[in-house]
Enzyme design. Structure first.
Site, PDB file in Angstrom:
ATOM      1  N   GLU A 115       0.879  -1.183   0.000  1.00 23.75           N
ATOM      2  CA  GLU A 115       0.000   0.000   0.000  1.00 23.75           C
ATOM      3  C   GLU A 115       0.909   1.223   0.000  1.00 23.75           C
ATOM      4  O   GLU A 115       2.129   1.103  -0.014  1.00 23.75           O
ATOM      5  CB  GLU A 115      -0.920  -0.010   1.233  1.00 23.75           C
ATOM      6  CG  GLU A 115      -1.956  -1.119   1.208  1.00 23.75           C
ATOM      7  CD  GLU A 115      -2.873  -1.103   2.419  1.00 23.75           C
ATOM      8  OE1 GLU A 115      -3.294  -0.021   2.846  1.00 23.75           O
ATOM      9  OE2 GLU A 115      -3.151  -2.186   2.951  1.00 23.75           O
ATOM     10  N   HIS A 231      -8.338   9.440   4.183  1.00 25.06           N
ATOM     11  CA  HIS A 231      -8.065   8.353   3.232  1.00 25.06           C
ATOM     12  C   HIS A 231      -8.376   8.870   1.831  1.00 25.06           C
ATOM     13  O   HIS A 231      -9.453   9.423   1.603  1.00 25.06           O
ATOM     14  CB  HIS A 231      -8.920   7.118   3.553  1.00 25.06           C
ATOM     15  CG  HIS A 231      -8.421   5.886   2.874  1.00 25.06           C
ATOM     16  ND1 HIS A 231      -8.518   5.713   1.509  1.00 25.06           N
ATOM     17  CD2 HIS A 231      -7.801   4.774   3.340  1.00 25.06           C
ATOM     18  CE1 HIS A 231      -7.986   4.536   1.185  1.00 25.06           C
ATOM     19  NE2 HIS A 231      -7.530   3.960   2.288  1.00 25.06           N
ATOM     20  N   ARG A 280      -0.253   8.365   2.323  1.00 30.66           N
ATOM     21  CA  ARG A 280      -1.643   8.836   2.250  1.00 30.66           C
ATOM     22  C   ARG A 280      -1.804  10.351   2.335  1.00 30.66           C
ATOM     23  O   ARG A 280      -2.653  10.925   1.659  1.00 30.66           O
ATOM     24  CB  ARG A 280      -2.369   8.230   3.439  1.00 30.66           C
ATOM     25  CG  ARG A 280      -3.582   7.510   3.069  1.00 30.66           C
ATOM     26  CD  ARG A 280      -4.048   6.720   4.228  1.00 30.66           C
ATOM     27  NE  ARG A 280      -3.951   5.323   3.917  1.00 30.66           N
ATOM     28  CZ  ARG A 280      -4.283   4.358   4.749  1.00 30.66           C
ATOM     29  NH1 ARG A 280      -4.680   4.652   5.975  1.00 30.66           N
ATOM     30  NH2 ARG A 280      -4.194   3.112   4.376  1.00 30.66           N
ATOM     31  N   HIS A 341     -10.318   9.503   8.061  1.00 31.37           N
ATOM     32  CA  HIS A 341     -10.106   8.057   8.179  1.00 31.37           C
ATOM     33  C   HIS A 341      -9.502   7.646   9.510  1.00 31.37           C
ATOM     34  O   HIS A 341      -9.917   6.650  10.100  1.00 31.37           O
ATOM     35  CB  HIS A 341      -9.183   7.620   7.042  1.00 31.37           C
ATOM     36  CG  HIS A 341      -8.882   6.151   7.001  1.00 31.37           C
ATOM     37  ND1 HIS A 341      -9.862   5.202   6.845  1.00 31.37           N
ATOM     38  CD2 HIS A 341      -7.700   5.473   7.089  1.00 31.37           C
ATOM     39  CE1 HIS A 341      -9.307   3.986   6.839  1.00 31.37           C
ATOM     40  NE2 HIS A 341      -8.003   4.127   6.993  1.00 31.37           N
ATOM     41  N   ARG A 376       0.127   8.297   9.553  1.00 34.18           N
ATOM     42  CA  ARG A 376       0.312   6.854   9.730  1.00 34.18           C
ATOM     43  C   ARG A 376       0.598   6.137   8.412  1.00 34.18           C
ATOM     44  O   ARG A 376      -0.073   6.381   7.412  1.00 34.18           O
ATOM     45  CB  ARG A 376      -0.939   6.244  10.365  1.00 34.18           C
ATOM     46  CG  ARG A 376      -0.892   4.736  10.435  1.00 34.18           C
ATOM     47  CD  ARG A 376      -2.065   4.171  11.175  1.00 34.18           C
ATOM     48  NE  ARG A 376      -3.332   4.411  10.524  1.00 34.18           N
ATOM     49  CZ  ARG A 376      -3.836   3.660   9.551  1.00 34.18           C
ATOM     50  NH1 ARG A 376      -3.147   2.641   9.053  1.00 34.18           N
ATOM     51  NH2 ARG A 376      -5.021   3.936   9.052  1.00 34.18           N
TER      52      ARG A 376
HETATM   53  C1  SIN Z   1      -7.029   0.498   3.403  1.00 30.07           C
HETATM   54  O1  SIN Z   1      -7.283  -0.688   3.184  1.00 30.07           O
HETATM   55  O2  SIN Z   1      -6.773   1.294   2.505  1.00 30.07           O
HETATM   56  C2  SIN Z   1      -7.057   0.997   4.806  1.00 30.07           C
HETATM   57  C3  SIN Z   1      -5.987   0.369   5.593  1.00 30.07           C
HETATM   58  C4  SIN Z   1      -5.428   1.331   6.609  1.00 30.07           C
HETATM   59  O3  SIN Z   1      -6.088   2.278   7.010  1.00 30.07           O
HETATM   60  O4  SIN Z   1      -4.279   1.133   6.997  1.00 30.07           O
END
Ligand code: SIN
Length: 499
Positions: A115, A231, A280, A341, A376
């Site tokens: 991610e 998010h 993010r 988020h 985070r």
């Molecule tokens: C996501 O699946 O994008 C959220 C996971 C997270 O907040 O770390």
């Protein structure tokens, strides 16, 4: 008023609460306070996964540490990050022992995804995109099998019971608004997020900043509240009436999806070398800029270059949800926009989860142990819950069990009936508008003024209802966010100021 005497009271039944409970010696009585039902938690909604290196290979651990620190703009507590990363393997293996089945390939090897902000594939997932739900299902079964764990659903914790900086438990309201005091040797706060302070959030409807509100009223230290993570890719349905927005996991970009603006151009190359997999804060700020420049309220997630069959298998929950909206992954563009988020700051704790009040711990999203810095890293939140939940349990297990006697006093409430819904709505509008992704001095001061008016109005009409305490927690926490955002003048991580 009724009193229940126990060894440990845990407020909240997400991963932070239940994992802590399961690691405490079974000789101790534990009471878990759950505001609604066991399925109403942010942990249950977590899609992407849990980050962590299973094997102790120093080079890989160092890479996870560096990614965490970089995502947090190096404002992280280095000691807490080292602990988070090095204790990940043992705790994830313990989740497996609690019968959590992470996804594996045909040879039985654990599948890992990526991610934003991760330099390598190190995120374990389950059910494709139902990691949180699967973990919580396994832990609930484990809790039900333990005689020492007593779960109280539809019970809202309203205030800490304390004296001379020592916590003696928590006052709660049951479904019929009776007060029940849980008197305990140790109290653990683990109520999760604050999302409903904002007009749009990926959080569950129960995320109303309850632990932070209670801790604040008891004088417990709270820090870094200016860092609210947005998010980048919540599903955008137009002017939705619902506060809760459906999350499209960052793992979709991790597996190759692009972001394009309303003019159908990919844009992340203008903002980061990491493109769609930048941390993010950077992606949300870039989307905000694109929406502003193109006069729209959303951008698109583009999966059209990816196989529909693969996407259906890899992301079954997201695929099914979008299908119900008439969209097919791999064929249609998906409209997305950033929404609140995650609360990066919270109740200040040390690396054993201890607050500055004796016998009071905090874990998970409501706590701030410094691992996240100013923003985070994706999928470090489930990890934080297990690593620090285990450390709290170790600390509690070292203590000798002794019965606590404490005479709590009945608080008096008026029976005034008040409709708190408009307050919550107004708060959401102010927070979205003035305390969102991009902040200004004037906007923050305006928000402070407005929310202070709401607070003084609210304090005139207390009553013993869940709705009153939710509104109080939300308004007081909103002011903590606004005041921290006013104080921090520079832009860093997910706190972005243009003046
Ligand atoms: C996501 O699946 O994008 C959220 C996971 C997270 O907040 O770390």
């Amino acid at each position: 008023m009724k009193q229940i005497s126990t060894d440990i009271v845990i407020v909240g039944a997400g991963l932070a609460g239940l994992y802590t409970a399961l690691n405490i010696d079974s000789s101790k009585r534990i009471d878990v306070i759950v505001k609604e039902s066991l399925i109403d938690t942010n942990s249950n909604l977590a899609q992407g996964g849990i980050a962590g290196e299973l094997d102790f290979v120093r080079e890989n651990l160092d890479a996870h540490i560096e990614d965490t620190m970089k995502a947090g703009s190096y404002l992280n507590n280095a000691e807490a990050v080292e602990i988070l990363v090095t204790e990940a393997g043992d705790n994830i293996k313990r989740l497996m022992a609690f019968k959590v089945d992470f996804d594996r390939d045909n040879e039985g090897k654990i599948l890992l995804t990526k991610e934003g902000g991760h330099s390598t594939r190190r995120i374990l997932h389950s059910g494709g995109d139902s990691t949180g739900k699967d973990i919580m299902f396994a832990l609930k079964q484990e809790c039900y099998s333990r005689d020492n764990i007593h779960i109280h659903e539809n019970m809202m914790a309203i205030d800490l019971i304390y004296s001379d900086n020592t916590c003696f438990g928590v006052s709660c309201l049951n479904k019929t608004n009776e007060i029940i005091d849980f008197i305990a040797k140790n109290t653990v706060l683990a109520t999760g997020g604050i999302g409903n302070i904002y007009g749009s959030t990926t959080n569950s409807s129960v995320a109303t900043a309850d632990a932070i509100g209670m801790a604040f009223r008891a004088g417990v230290n709270i820090e870094k509240m200016e860092f609210i993570q947005f998010h980048p890719t919540a599903f955008h349905k137009g002017n939705g009436v619902h506060r809760q927005k459906f999350l499209i996991s960052e793992a979709v970009r991790g597996e190759g999806a692009y972001l394009i603006n309303s003019e159908k151009e990919r844009f992340m190359n203008k903002y980061s070398d990491l493109l769609e997999l930048a941390p993010r804060d950077k992606v949300s700020q870039a989307i905000y800029r694109e929406m502003y420049d193109t006069w729209t309220d959303h951008v698109y997630l583009d999966t059209r270059h990816m196989s529909t069959n693969y996407l259906e298998k890899r992301f079954p929950t997201i695929f099914r949800t979008l299908k119900r909206e008439g969209l097919t992954m791999g064929k249609d563009l998906i409209s997305v926009s950033p929404v609140q988020h995650f609360n990066v700051g919270g109740i200040k704790v040390d690396v054993d989860g201890k607050t500055n009040m004796d016998c009071l711990y905090a874990n998970g999203e409501c706590a701030s142990n410094g691992v996240h810095g100013a923003n985070r890293l994706a999928s470090n939140s489930l990890l934080e819950c297990v690593v620090f939940g285990n450390r709290i349990a170790i600390d509690i297990n070292k203590q000798i069990t002794e019965k606590v006697n404490f005479d709590s006093k009945l608080t008096s409430f008026s029976s005034y009936q008040y409709n708190y819904k408009p307050i919550k709505k107004k708060l959401g509008t102010i927070m979205d508008e003035y305390v969102g992704i991009v902040r200004t001095k004037d906007g923050l001061n305006f928000a402070k003024n407005e929310v202070e008016k709401i607070e003084s109005n609210l304090e005139k009409y207390p009553n013993n209802s869940k709705y009153y305490f939710e509104a109080l927690n939300m308004v007081q926490t909103a002011l903590l966010i606004i005041n921290s955002a006013i104080t921090r003048k520079e832009s860093i991580g997910c706190h972005y100021r243009i003046n």
